[in-house]
Design a protein around this motif. Structure first.
Motif, PDB file in Angstrom:
ATOM      1  N   ARG A 185       0.859  -1.189   0.000  1.00  0.00           N
ATOM      2  CA  ARG A 185       0.000   0.000   0.000  1.00  0.00           C
ATOM      3  C   ARG A 185       0.892   1.235   0.000  1.00  0.00           C
ATOM      4  NH1 ARG A 185      -4.019  -1.068   4.871  1.00  0.00           N
ATOM      5  NH2 ARG A 185      -2.097  -1.857   5.794  1.00  0.00           N
ATOM      6  N   VAL A 186       0.780   2.007  -1.066  1.00  0.00           N
ATOM      7  CA  VAL A 186       1.662   3.141  -1.322  1.00  0.00           C
ATOM      8  C   VAL A 186       0.807   4.406  -1.294  1.00  0.00           C
ATOM      9  CG1 VAL A 186       3.324   4.116  -2.932  1.00  0.00           C
ATOM     10  CG2 VAL A 186       3.073   1.628  -2.757  1.00  0.00           C
ATOM     11  N   LEU A 187       1.259   5.420  -0.563  1.00  0.00           N
ATOM     12  CA  LEU A 187       0.405   6.580  -0.297  1.00  0.00           C
ATOM     13  C   LEU A 187       1.093   7.899  -0.646  1.00  0.00           C
ATOM     14  CD1 LEU A 187      -2.276   7.636   0.973  1.00  0.00           C
ATOM     15  CD2 LEU A 187      -1.058   7.723   3.171  1.00  0.00           C
ATOM     16  N   ILE A 188       0.340   8.749  -1.345  1.00  0.00           N
ATOM     17  CA  ILE A 188       0.699  10.154  -1.555  1.00  0.00           C
ATOM     18  C   ILE A 188      -0.283  10.994  -0.739  1.00  0.00           C
ATOM     19  CG2 ILE A 188       0.857  12.052  -3.211  1.00  0.00           C
ATOM     20  CD1 ILE A 188       1.314   9.924  -5.404  1.00  0.00           C
ATOM     21  N   GLU A 214       0.200   0.076   9.878  1.00  0.00           N
ATOM     22  CA  GLU A 214      -0.360  -0.486   8.645  1.00  0.00           C
ATOM     23  C   GLU A 214       0.701  -0.696   7.565  1.00  0.00           C
ATOM     24  OE1 GLU A 214      -3.589  -1.436   8.054  1.00  0.00           O
ATOM     25  OE2 GLU A 214      -3.925  -1.095  10.195  1.00  0.00           O
ATOM     26  N   ASN A 215       1.962  -0.371   7.881  1.00  0.00           N
ATOM     27  CA  ASN A 215       3.063  -0.518   6.911  1.00  0.00           C
ATOM     28  C   ASN A 215       2.803   0.247   5.612  1.00  0.00           C
ATOM     29  OD1 ASN A 215       4.681  -2.306   8.537  1.00  0.00           O
ATOM     30  ND2 ASN A 215       3.195  -3.922   8.074  1.00  0.00           N
ATOM     31  N   ILE A 216       2.283   1.456   5.747  1.00  0.00           N
ATOM     32  CA  ILE A 216       2.016   2.301   4.589  1.00  0.00           C
ATOM     33  C   ILE A 216       3.338   2.875   4.070  1.00  0.00           C
ATOM     34  CG2 ILE A 216       0.790   4.330   3.742  1.00  0.00           C
ATOM     35  CD1 ILE A 216      -1.044   1.987   4.631  1.00  0.00           C
ATOM     36  N   ILE A 217       3.546   2.790   2.775  1.00  0.00           N
ATOM     37  CA  ILE A 217       4.756   3.327   2.139  1.00  0.00           C
ATOM     38  C   ILE A 217       4.431   4.704   1.572  1.00  0.00           C
ATOM     39  CG2 ILE A 217       6.443   2.996   0.297  1.00  0.00           C
ATOM     40  CD1 ILE A 217       5.727  -0.046   0.484  1.00  0.00           C
ATOM     41  N   ARG A 218       5.187   5.722   1.973  1.00  0.00           N
ATOM     42  CA  ARG A 218       4.955   7.093   1.502  1.00  0.00           C
ATOM     43  C   ARG A 218       5.820   7.388   0.269  1.00  0.00           C
ATOM     44  NH1 ARG A 218       3.821  11.006   5.505  1.00  0.00           N
ATOM     45  NH2 ARG A 218       4.179  12.521   3.848  1.00  0.00           N
ATOM     46  N   ILE A 219       5.215   7.936  -0.768  1.00  0.00           N
ATOM     47  CA  ILE A 219       5.965   8.418  -1.930  1.00  0.00           C
ATOM     48  C   ILE A 219       5.410   9.786  -2.327  1.00  0.00           C
ATOM     49  CG2 ILE A 219       6.408   6.078  -2.759  1.00  0.00           C
ATOM     50  CD1 ILE A 219       4.361   6.675  -5.035  1.00  0.00           C
ATOM     51  N   GLY A 220       6.004  10.393  -3.358  1.00  0.00           N
ATOM     52  CA  GLY A 220       5.511  11.659  -3.874  1.00  0.00           C
ATOM     53  C   GLY A 220       5.124  11.527  -5.335  1.00  0.00           C
ATOM     54  N   TRP A 221       4.518  12.577  -5.852  1.00  0.00           N
ATOM     55  CA  TRP A 221       4.103  12.581  -7.256  1.00  0.00           C
ATOM     56  C   TRP A 221       5.306  12.512  -8.198  1.00  0.00           C
ATOM     57  CZ3 TRP A 221      -0.138  11.728  -9.918  1.00  0.00           C
ATOM     58  CH2 TRP A 221      -1.379  11.831  -9.277  1.00  0.00           C
ATOM     59  N   ARG A 222       6.462  12.977  -7.728  1.00  0.00           N
ATOM     60  CA  ARG A 222       7.645  12.959  -8.581  1.00  0.00           C
ATOM     61  C   ARG A 222       8.014  11.530  -8.991  1.00  0.00           C
ATOM     62  NH1 ARG A 222      12.236  17.327  -7.603  1.00  0.00           N
ATOM     63  NH2 ARG A 222      10.364  18.222  -6.702  1.00  0.00           N
ATOM     64  N   ASP A 223       7.713  10.551  -8.129  1.00  0.00           N
ATOM     65  CA  ASP A 223       7.968   9.155  -8.482  1.00  0.00           C
ATOM     66  C   ASP A 223       7.161   8.753  -9.715  1.00  0.00           C
ATOM     67  OD1 ASP A 223       9.460   7.773  -5.893  1.00  0.00           O
ATOM     68  OD2 ASP A 223       8.170   9.434  -5.324  1.00  0.00           O
ATOM     69  N   LEU A 224       5.905   9.203  -9.768  1.00  0.00           N
ATOM     70  CA  LEU A 224       5.057   8.901 -10.924  1.00  0.00           C
ATOM     71  C   LEU A 224       5.538   9.661 -12.157  1.00  0.00           C
ATOM     72  CD1 LEU A 224       3.339   8.049  -8.398  1.00  0.00           C
ATOM     73  CD2 LEU A 224       1.313   8.575  -9.770  1.00  0.00           C
TER      74      LEU A 224
END
Length: 305
Positions: free
Chosen positions: A15-18, A287-297
């Protein structure tokens, strides 16, 4: 069909979250609040409303902090009675986009019914170009009030959105898998429509989300407490699904300036605090949520393009 998370290299169950802060540029109080959250990495990204009166302050700040993820919050509506804005495009007519006073229409339904598609496209391009000219390292595009999705009348502007985003190499806020406000899957007809839009984005090389979530924009009760709001947010986090989800909020410092035009300033104050709250942060860790940003996309989109 691979999820966006899998395309980025994450596992099928991760589960990856922005976390995105909307309405950057709305007013000075909102700018100061969002700047603080971005600097402290409380939010993953923010979205600039280029037609607003305080957009230049926000954009120049972003130019000095180009390592942070900031997108353009494509705005074609102006909902507040005492705080108004209109088109930034100056190369021709914008008559279909505005009221007799020259401001954007107040509501999405009026916009969908009256807007000329070519004028909408020119305005979207002008807003992104304005951000770039001010030095913003634009990470993505999204949409204020969902005016481009056709949610009110069925008349959407997404093909033009995909053209514009493809041209600038920007991912766009669009969920591949549609959820209701309750978090449950949307009815089959709506879910199929969302998938169809996502497939059109794929064909144009525009990266989109797997899921898009938020708490209700307006408080469910007039006397909602922060504790109630926090409990809703923790529940939302616990119900996140595998894939890339964007969770958007509308944070701001609560000041006389904000209260002068906004109907629910205290709610924006709650959204300012929610992802600095230890219990909310602990919920994400649990919940082991992975944080990323829009720059990854954006990086994935430009690498594949």
């Amino acid at each position: 069909m691979k999820s966006t998370a899998e395309r980025l290299g994450y596992g099928p169950n991760e589960r990856v979250l922005i976390i995105n802060a909307d309405d950057f540029g709305l007013c000075h109080s909102t700018n100061k609040g969002i700047q603080l959250l971005l600097e402290n990495r409380v939010v993953s990204s923010a979205s600039l409303m280029m037609p607003c009166g305080w957009a230049r302050e926000a954009a120049l700040w972003c130019a000095r902090h180009s390592q942070l993820d900031v997108g353009v919050h494509l705005a074609t509506t102006s909902e507040w009675d005492l705080m108004k804005w209109g088109p930034v495009y100056r190369g021709g007519s914008t008559q279909s986009l505005v009221t007799s006073e020259g401001y954007f229409h107040k509501d999405v339904k009026t916009f969908e019914r009256r807007a000329d598609g070519q004028q909408v496209k020119q305005e979207m391009i002008a807003q992104i170009e304005m951000a770039l000219q001010l030095g913003v390292n634009v990470s993505h595009a999204d949409n204020h009030m969902g005016s481009l999705y056709g949610l009110q009348t069925g008349r959407d502007f997404l093909k033009d959105v995909f053209d514009v985003c493809a041209g600038f190499g920007l991912p766009f806020r669009l969920p591949r898998f549609l959820l209701l406000e309750s978090g449950d899957p949307a009815p089959p007809e709506l879910a199929a429509q969302a998938l169809k839009f996502a497939e059109e984005a794929d064909k144009r090389g525009v990266v989109v989300l797997d899921y898009l979530v938020a708490l209700p924009f307006h408080t469910p009760t007039p006397n909602e407490t922060y504790a109630q709001f926090k409990a809703q947010m923790i529940s939302l986090i616990q119900r996140l699904r595998p894939g890339v989800t964007e969770l958007f909020i509308h944070p701001s410092l609560v000041t006389d300036e904000l209260s002068a035009f906004h109907s629910e300033p205290l709610r924006r104050g709650m959204e300012m605090e929610i992802f600095r709250d230890p219990e909310v942060l602990e919920a994400m860790r649990a919940e082991n949520i992975i944080r990323i940003g829009w720059r990854d996309l954006r990086h994935y989109q430009r690498r594949k393009g």
